[in-house]
Enzyme design. Structure first.
Site, mmCIF file in Angstrom:
data_model
loop_
_atom_site.group_PDB
_atom_site.id
_atom_site.type_symbol
_atom_site.label_atom_id
_atom_site.label_comp_id
_atom_site.label_asym_id
_atom_site.label_seq_id
_atom_site.Cartn_x
_atom_site.Cartn_y
_atom_site.Cartn_z
ATOM 1 N N HIS A 1 2.031 4.226 -3.254
ATOM 2 C CA HIS A 1 1.890 5.677 -3.213
ATOM 3 C C HIS A 1 3.321 6.357 -3.515
ATOM 4 C CE1 HIS A 1 -1.904 6.137 -1.225
ATOM 5 N NE2 HIS A 1 -1.570 5.671 0.009
ATOM 6 N N HIS B 1 0.887 -1.114 -0.154
ATOM 7 C CA HIS B 1 -0.108 -0.038 0.110
ATOM 8 C C HIS B 1 0.884 1.239 0.013
ATOM 9 C CE1 HIS B 1 -3.666 2.442 1.306
ATOM 10 N NE2 HIS B 1 -2.671 3.313 1.928
ATOM 11 N N GLU B 2 1.875 1.160 1.017
ATOM 12 C CA GLU B 2 2.854 2.313 0.935
ATOM 13 C C GLU B 2 3.552 2.484 -0.129
ATOM 14 O OE1 GLU B 2 2.352 4.678 2.993
ATOM 15 O OE2 GLU B 2 1.325 3.979 4.646
#
Length: 288
Positions: free
Chosen positions: A91, A87-88
């Site tokens: 980004h 998820h990070e």
């Protein structure tokens, strides 16, 4: 006889800021390793895979003679940490593609959750939310160098990349589970119900993160279109916004309604509420 002139000592050249050039920090040299997965991530994948194999074969039953088992806990926790890390990562990698180099070489772009600049918010909070609440929720949105991303649309895309990744992971897990369970049959396999629970965690993380509350990716997606001062103040209180969302979802009545909604949505793609609950029970072994 004339006295020799004193030798003048060379002074370091001054920079535009007035500071000696020798005291200026040399820029960090870029390396190909800056964008490669870290050994830590490989280790987490390996431990999760071993726990998955033990869950599939129920190997622990022979070791502990029917007592408490821990392989499903390790499987689910490892898979959740992998989900948080990815998820990070999306980004960060999308921000990098848009011109933000602030996180090059960091744990975010090297898939090392223990190397996150904001370790508490990025890793420990999501794990705590899982342990306490039983549902998936990420920490406050990652603070990137937004000034390096010129377009507002680009900043919104960076923010939305995380929830989209969680939904993609959930879809992949649905396909895996449906391939492992023949249509119309039942299962009590620890690996399969564990994967169902991880799917549930990713769906809840994605939907909660789309709420337009300071600290979530949903807020970060609309922040570029808000007055800059107001958006900045809201971001500074992001950690409190995320904790407030968790606290509301933790309330008994809200918690039940939220879980019912999630079970209904996952039921539409063939995931059984009972199996998801069994997966949660295997994770929270201390509750039983």
């Amino acid at each position: 006889m004339s006295t020799p002139e004193p030798t003048q000592r060379d002074e370091p050249a001054e920079t535009a800021t007035g500071a000696p050039a020798a005291e200026e920090e040399a820029p960090r040299a870029a390396s190909r390793l800056d964008l490669l997965p870290s050994p830590v991530f490989v280790l987490i994948l390996g431990l999760t895979g071993i726990a998955g194999w033990l869950s599939w074969t129920r190997g622990e039953e022979a070791w502990f003679d029917g007592g408490t088992v821990y392989a499903p806990f390790v499987l689910i926790l490892g898979a959740w940490i992998v989900s948080i890390t990815l998820h990070e990562y999306v980004h960060s990698v999308l921000a990098y593609r848009f011109g933000d180099r602030a996180l090059r070489g960091s744990g975010y772009l090297r898939l090392n959750p223990f190397g996150f600049r904001e370790l508490f918010a990025g890793l420990l909070m999501p794990v705590a939310f899982l342990v306490l609440g039983g549902f998936g929720m990420t920490g406050p949105a990652l603070h990137l160098d937004r000034s390096a991303v010129g377009s507002r649309a680009g900043r919104s895309l960076i923010a939305l990349a995380g929830p989209v990744l969680n939904l993609v992971l959930a879809l992949a897990l649905v396909l895996v589970v449906n391939a492992l369970i023949p249509e119309g049959s039942a299962t009590n396999n620890w690996l399969i119900v564990g994967l169902m629970y991880v799917c549930f965690l990713n769906v809840t993380a994605a939907l909660i993160n789309l709420l337009p509350v300071p600290g979530t990716d949903g807020f970060d997606a609309i922040a570029p279109y808000l007055p800059e001062k107001a958006a900045g103040l809201a971001r500074s209180a992001g950690i409190f916004g995320v904790i407030a969302v968790f606290a509301v979802l933790w309330l008994p009545g809200v918690h039940t309604a939220f879980l019912d909604l999630m079970y209904t949505l996952l039921g539409l793609v063939g995931l059984n509420e009972t199996y998801i609950g069994f997966g949660q029970l295997l994770f929270q072994f201390w509750v039983g």
